[in-house]
Design an enzyme around this catalytic site. Structure first.
Site, PDB file in Angstrom:
ATOM      1  CE  LYS A 187      60.445  93.844   7.220  1.00  0.00           C
ATOM      2  NZ  LYS A 187      61.442  92.808   7.437  1.00  0.00           N
TER       3      LYS A 187
ATOM      4  CB  THR B  28      56.320  93.840   4.001  1.00  0.00           C
ATOM      5  OG1 THR B  28      54.668  93.980   3.931  1.00  0.00           O
ATOM      6  CG2 THR B  28      56.857  95.102   5.005  1.00  0.00           C
ATOM      7  CG  ASP B  29      52.478  94.330   0.159  1.00  0.00           C
ATOM      8  OD1 ASP B  29      52.592  94.054   1.524  1.00  0.00           O
ATOM      9  OD2 ASP B  29      51.729  93.899  -0.500  1.00  0.00           O
ATOM     10  CD  GLU B  30      51.605  94.817   6.267  1.00  0.00           C
ATOM     11  OE1 GLU B  30      51.735  95.754   7.276  1.00  0.00           O
ATOM     12  OE2 GLU B  30      51.085  93.777   6.119  1.00  0.00           O
TER      13      GLU B  30
ATOM     14  CE1 TYR C 268      56.474  93.317  10.043  1.00  0.00           C
ATOM     15  CE2 TYR C 268      54.548  94.144   8.465  1.00  0.00           C
ATOM     16  CZ  TYR C 268      55.869  93.049   8.820  1.00  0.00           C
ATOM     17  OH  TYR C 268      56.234  92.562   7.774  1.00  0.00           O
TER      18      TYR C 268
HETATM   19  P1  NAD Z   1      57.519  84.859  11.288  1.00  0.00           P
HETATM   20  O1  NAD Z   1      57.280  85.723  12.225  1.00  0.00           O
HETATM   21  O2  NAD Z   1      56.748  83.680  11.085  1.00  0.00           O
HETATM   22  O3  NAD Z   1      58.953  84.449  11.434  1.00  0.00           O
HETATM   23  C1  NAD Z   1      59.878  85.299  11.767  1.00  0.00           C
HETATM   24  C2  NAD Z   1      61.406  84.851  12.427  1.00  0.00           C
HETATM   25  O4  NAD Z   1      62.253  85.734  12.840  1.00  0.00           O
HETATM   26  C3  NAD Z   1      60.843  83.663  13.720  1.00  0.00           C
HETATM   27  O5  NAD Z   1      61.520  82.228  13.263  1.00  0.00           O
HETATM   28  C4  NAD Z   1      61.656  84.294  14.858  1.00  0.00           C
HETATM   29  O6  NAD Z   1      62.221  83.482  15.769  1.00  0.00           O
HETATM   30  C5  NAD Z   1      62.782  85.025  14.189  1.00  0.00           C
HETATM   31  N1  NAD Z   1      63.237  86.098  14.919  1.00  0.00           N
HETATM   32  C6  NAD Z   1      62.405  87.175  15.451  1.00  0.00           C
HETATM   33  N2  NAD Z   1      63.434  88.163  16.135  1.00  0.00           N
HETATM   34  C7  NAD Z   1      64.560  87.604  16.091  1.00  0.00           C
HETATM   35  C8  NAD Z   1      65.986  88.158  16.268  1.00  0.00           C
HETATM   36  N3  NAD Z   1      66.023  89.206  16.967  1.00  0.00           N
HETATM   37  N4  NAD Z   1      66.933  87.423  16.106  1.00  0.00           N
HETATM   38  C9  NAD Z   1      66.704  86.109  15.372  1.00  0.00           C
HETATM   39  N5  NAD Z   1      65.635  85.807  15.065  1.00  0.00           N
HETATM   40  C10 NAD Z   1      64.625  86.481  15.269  1.00  0.00           C
HETATM   41  O7  NAD Z   1      57.577  85.966   9.955  1.00  0.00           O
HETATM   42  P2  NAD Z   1      57.332  85.673   8.544  1.00  0.00           P
HETATM   43  O8  NAD Z   1      56.101  85.740   8.162  1.00  0.00           O
HETATM   44  O9  NAD Z   1      58.092  84.400   8.035  1.00  0.00           O
HETATM   45  O10 NAD Z   1      58.219  86.850   8.016  1.00  0.00           O
HETATM   46  C11 NAD Z   1      59.553  86.869   7.508  1.00  0.00           C
HETATM   47  C12 NAD Z   1      59.980  88.039   6.758  1.00  0.00           C
HETATM   48  O11 NAD Z   1      59.324  88.521   5.847  1.00  0.00           O
HETATM   49  C13 NAD Z   1      59.788  89.259   7.716  1.00  0.00           C
HETATM   50  O12 NAD Z   1      60.922  90.271   7.672  1.00  0.00           O
HETATM   51  C14 NAD Z   1      58.667  89.786   7.055  1.00  0.00           C
HETATM   52  O13 NAD Z   1      58.497  91.422   7.297  1.00  0.00           O
HETATM   53  C15 NAD Z   1      58.580  89.429   5.645  1.00  0.00           C
HETATM   54  N6  NAD Z   1      57.441  89.585   4.723  1.00  0.00           N
HETATM   55  C16 NAD Z   1      56.545  88.712   5.218  1.00  0.00           C
HETATM   56  C17 NAD Z   1      55.129  88.430   4.640  1.00  0.00           C
HETATM   57  C18 NAD Z   1      53.905  87.745   5.101  1.00  0.00           C
HETATM   58  O14 NAD Z   1      53.056  87.530   4.424  1.00  0.00           O
HETATM   59  N7  NAD Z   1      54.000  86.995   6.187  1.00  0.00           N
HETATM   60  C19 NAD Z   1      55.101  89.359   3.475  1.00  0.00           C
HETATM   61  C20 NAD Z   1      56.111  90.190   2.953  1.00  0.00           C
HETATM   62  C21 NAD Z   1      57.288  90.335   3.668  1.00  0.00           C
HETATM   63  O1  TDX Z   2      41.741  86.998  12.428  1.00  0.00           O
HETATM   64  C1  TDX Z   2      41.676  87.742  11.622  1.00  0.00           C
HETATM   65  N1  TDX Z   2      40.991  88.204  10.720  1.00  0.00           N
HETATM   66  C2  TDX Z   2      41.055  89.167   9.894  1.00  0.00           C
HETATM   67  O2  TDX Z   2      40.215  89.726   9.284  1.00  0.00           O
HETATM   68  C3  TDX Z   2      43.372  88.058  11.236  1.00  0.00           C
HETATM   69  C4  TDX Z   2      44.410  87.753  12.036  1.00  0.00           C
HETATM   70  C5  TDX Z   2      43.438  88.879  10.247  1.00  0.00           C
HETATM   71  N2  TDX Z   2      42.446  89.712   9.513  1.00  0.00           N
HETATM   72  C6  TDX Z   2      42.680  90.349   8.179  1.00  0.00           C
HETATM   73  C7  TDX Z   2      43.526  91.629   8.426  1.00  0.00           C
HETATM   74  C8  TDX Z   2      44.222  91.616   7.215  1.00  0.00           C
HETATM   75  O3  TDX Z   2      43.217  92.522   6.412  1.00  0.00           O
HETATM   76  O4  TDX Z   2      43.286  89.582   7.443  1.00  0.00           O
HETATM   77  C9  TDX Z   2      44.309  90.318   6.494  1.00  0.00           C
HETATM   78  C10 TDX Z   2      45.584  89.355   6.536  1.00  0.00           C
HETATM   79  O5  TDX Z   2      45.899  89.616   8.107  1.00  0.00           O
HETATM   80  P1  TDX Z   2      47.382  89.199   8.636  1.00  0.00           P
HETATM   81  O6  TDX Z   2      47.430  87.736   8.260  1.00  0.00           O
HETATM   82  O7  TDX Z   2      47.417  89.513   9.818  1.00  0.00           O
HETATM   83  O8  TDX Z   2      48.451  90.000   7.421  1.00  0.00           O
HETATM   84  P2  TDX Z   2      48.680  91.459   7.317  1.00  0.00           P
HETATM   85  O9  TDX Z   2      48.278  92.149   8.396  1.00  0.00           O
HETATM   86  O10 TDX Z   2      48.178  91.629   5.967  1.00  0.00           O
HETATM   87  O11 TDX Z   2      50.203  91.478   7.119  1.00  0.00           O
HETATM   88  C11 TDX Z   2      51.021  90.394   6.433  1.00  0.00           C
HETATM   89  O12 TDX Z   2      51.415  90.483   5.210  1.00  0.00           O
HETATM   90  C12 TDX Z   2      52.379  91.555   5.038  1.00  0.00           C
HETATM   91  C13 TDX Z   2      52.033  89.534   7.333  1.00  0.00           C
HETATM   92  O13 TDX Z   2      51.733  89.423   8.577  1.00  0.00           O
HETATM   93  C14 TDX Z   2      53.096  90.719   7.567  1.00  0.00           C
HETATM   94  O14 TDX Z   2      54.477  90.384   7.916  1.00  0.00           O
HETATM   95  C15 TDX Z   2      53.604  91.044   5.848  1.00  0.00           C
HETATM   96  O15 TDX Z   2      54.426  92.193   5.862  1.00  0.00           O
END
Ligand code: NAD
Ligand code: TDX
Length: 332
Positions: free
Chosen positions: A152, A121-123, A148
């Site tokens: 990562k 992630t960019d975080e 978190y």
């Molecule tokens: P998510 O929470 O929707 O999915 C995570 C999945 O991993 C789930 O299906 C869960 O059951 C599985 N999991 C958790 N622990 C596990 C374990 N110990 N063994 C096997 N499976 C396990 O998450 P997401 O938003 O799809 O994110 C997926 C990846 O992408 C993560 O590595 C996250 O850091 C990265 N990422 C997410 C975002 C975003 O915007 N959501 C952005 C950049 C990177």
């Molecule tokens: O109810 C809400 N109200 C609100 O203002 C929630 C759930 C979030 N927020 C804000 C927090 C953040 O500024 O919205 C923005 C996005 O929040 P999230 O969806 O929780 O994402 P963020 O914390 O930015 O992280 C996401 O992007 C990077 C993913 O969850 C991570 O897994 C990924 O690494």
């Protein structure tokens, strides 16, 4: 044709990747997913059984991981605890999965010589000021803010060390915020869409000026496939699609697209340590690997996403009440 192992393939981005692989390649996919609260086997419904198999188990289970690596050509590692707000409540599962789980996979990659792509992630880079012209690049120093993002960052550093010390054939990508179908209702965009569908006002943290850089999950998938096929071993690639928006603007657009007044939302308690702004410079991925995003119009992508949640209430309804009770307990 290759045999892929996709960890976390029943989660949001992992399941989008599996759908993308099935439609764009002839690879077969084994999903390894623990089916935590965030995993959902219904996200893989309708995929051909002769090409996609779900194995329910943990990436921290060394014996299971070893057996799966023995029958795999390449691994794409999505599995993680992924929600910042949960990591503020209980960090422990983030260490177990993001750090120990990634370590377990890397040891198997070392033993089997398996090609490994690590999703991050960019975080990991911390945050930027709202008026800073800078964006994150592959050489921005790591400075994570939350439990978190620090786990990562730790997992990324493990991958780099296993490449250098043990010659593991790995690449890393750090992507910006994803949106699209199959995202859990705990996350910002699905939470607000499903709130409006339930007649509840959206909840925006703090002032709502925080900026996220949005990319459609399908564009993330095409970038990952590109890196898997043509990326240079040992390299990191940033993935982003020039999609910076303030949280306020995102909610106003959702409300407008759903036929509600654009100011019909509440400002609620801020997230502890809330990162102000993320922004990705994806020049390396575009120049060196020729990748381009397909979803250039955020408003149109949001409209598709709203339609998906409207049409798929059975996919998300069971999780909604629990998520809202958790937020309510924190004044959010
Ligand atoms: P998510 O929470 O929707 O999915 C995570 C999945 O991993 C789930 O299906 C869960 O059951 C599985 N999991 C958790 N622990 C596990 C374990 N110990 N063994 C096997 N499976 C396990 O998450 P997401 O938003 O799809 O994110 C997926 C990846 O992408 C993560 O590595 C996250 O850091 C990265 N990422 C997410 C975002 C975003 O915007 N959501 C952005 C950049 C990177
Ligand atoms: O109810 C809400 N109200 C609100 O203002 C929630 C759930 C979030 N927020 C804000 C927090 C953040 O500024 O919205 C923005 C996005 O929040 P999230 O969806 O929780 O994402 P963020 O914390 O930015 O992280 C996401 O992007 C990077 C993913 O969850 C991570 O897994 C990924 O690494």
């Amino acid at each position: 044709m290759a045999r892929l192992l996709v960890t976390g393939g029943a989660g949001f981005i992992g399941s989008n990747f599996v759908h993308h692989v099935v439609s764009q390649t002839d690879h077969t996919v084994t999903v390894l997913d623990k089916l935590t609260y965030a995993g959902n086997r219904d996200s893989l419904a309708g995929l051909p059984e002769d090409r996609v198999r779900l194995v329910v188990g943990s990436i921290a289970d060394a014996d299971l991981v070893d057996a799966l690596f023995a029958e795999t050509d390449a691994v794409v590692h999505y599995a993680a605890e992924s929600h910042n707000d949960n990591s503020l409540n209980d960090p422990r599962p983030f260490l177990d999965t993001n750090i120990i789980g990634t370590y377990t996979l890397l040891e198997a990659a070392r033993r089997h010589g398996t090609r490994f792509h690590h999703i991050s992630t960019d975080e990991v880079y911390g945050d930027l000021d709202l008026d800073d012209p800078a964006r994150f690049t592959e050489s921005t120093p790591y400075n994570p803010s939350s439990p978190y993002s620090s786990t990562k960052a730790g997992s990324d550093l493990l991958v780099r060390a296993w490449v250098r010390s043990f010659g593991v054939r790995a690449t890393i990508s750090n992507c910006s915020n994803n949106y699209g179908p199959y995202q859990h209702v705990e996350k910002f965009i699905p939470r607000q869409i499903t709130n409006v569908l339930r007649g509840v006002r959206p909840k925006v943290y703090g002032t709502g000026e925080n900026v996220r850089d949005w990319i459609h999950a399908d564009d993330h998938s095409s970038a990952v496939l590109t890196i898997l096929e043509r990326g240079e071993i040992g390299q990191t690639y940033l993935i982003g699609a020039d999609g910076e928006e303030s949280n306020r603007r995102v909610v106003e657009t959702i409300l407008e697209l759903m036929g509600e007044p654009p100011d019909a939302y509440d400002l609620v308690a801020d997230r502890a340590g809330h990162d102000l702004r993320y922004a990705i410079d994806a020049t390396r991925l575009r120049r060196e690997l020729g990748w381009r995003p397909r979803f250039q119009d955020f408003r149109a992508g949001l409209a598709d996403t709203i339609a998906w949640y409207r049409d798929n209430e059975a996919w998300w309804a069971h999780a909604k009440d629990g998520v809202e009770a958790f937020y309510a307990s924190k004044g959010q």
